[in-house]
Write a protein that holds these residues in place. Sequence first.
Motif, PDB file in Angstrom:
ATOM      1  N   ASP A   1       0.906   4.133  -2.865  1.00  0.00           N
ATOM      2  CA  ASP A   1       0.659   5.537  -2.552  1.00  0.00           C
ATOM      3  C   ASP A   1       1.692   6.463  -3.189  1.00  0.00           C
ATOM      4  N   ASN A   2       2.946   6.014  -3.254  1.00  0.00           N
ATOM      5  CA  ASN A   2       3.976   6.879  -3.859  1.00  0.00           C
ATOM      6  C   ASN A   2       4.203   6.572  -5.345  1.00  0.00           C
ATOM      7  N   ASN A   3       3.278   5.785  -5.937  1.00  0.00           N
ATOM      8  CA  ASN A   3       3.268   5.484  -7.379  1.00  0.00           C
ATOM      9  C   ASN A   3       4.470   4.663  -7.853  1.00  0.00           C
TER      10      ASN A   3
ATOM     11  N   MET B   1       0.826  -1.209   0.000  1.00  0.00           N
ATOM     12  CA  MET B   1       0.000   0.000   0.000  1.00  0.00           C
ATOM     13  C   MET B   1       0.856   1.254   0.000  1.00  0.00           C
ATOM     14  N   SER B   2       1.960   1.193   0.735  1.00  0.00           N
ATOM     15  CA  SER B   2       2.873   2.338   0.768  1.00  0.00           C
ATOM     16  C   SER B   2       3.483   2.594  -0.606  1.00  0.00           C
TER      17      SER B   2
END
Length: 249
Positions: free
Chosen positions: A49-51, A45-46
């Motif tokens: 989130d930062n693509n 997920m992290s």
Amino acid sequence: MTLLIQNTFLRVFSIFIFLIIWSVASGIVENNLLPSPLNVTNKIMSEIDNNELFFHTLITLKRVILSFIIAMILGTVFGILMGRKEKINTFFDDWLVLGLNIPALVVIILCYVWFGLNETAAILAVSLNKIPMVAVILREGARSIDKQYIEVAKFYNINNAKLLFKVILPQLYPYLMSAARSGLSLIWKIVLVVELLGRSNGVGFKLYGFFQFFDISGILAYTLAFVIVILIVEFILVRPLEKKLTSWR
């Protein structure tokens, strides 16, 4: 319908058991050595989130697809020719043995040395590692073609195009699908090595970065994400296509 439900339940239950074993194992050993499924999910997920995850996964997927197409086309052509023409088989047989036995790492290094650390060298290295395996499988398929069908086609003066697409290829579909399935599982592993050694993006590049910082969660997160992509390709494209192509049997 009942059989489908049963198979689906067994698959889901199998994954559930795997996650339980993983969770128990991560609780026994140090969490840094084997992060729990929850920690790996949080890492995924992290990265989303930062693509980073989508970007590098798509880059790797593009290399896998290009290498797969090149290897399948060239391997199929050489395999059929070697299976149908004894002189061609005799000429290229030693080449095929050589290609099957040269380590993938050697091919990758040579391509980078000869052609530079670029995308062309990366795709070429992966394709060259897969072509011999495809050729071997299709050669055996070409040898197993029922000659009676060929003779009937020639008796009715069927042209070469129809002979290929209506008589030869249908008998080769099981071999093509076998080469495709084994090729897909092999190619993406080689792509990761190619990216680790000489590319500045892709899943292999990210894995190398995580290795340097001993980030096991990151390694498992990207590995799991790309395995999921390959499984989706397997169940959405490969298996339905295999069922359709072999339905005539």
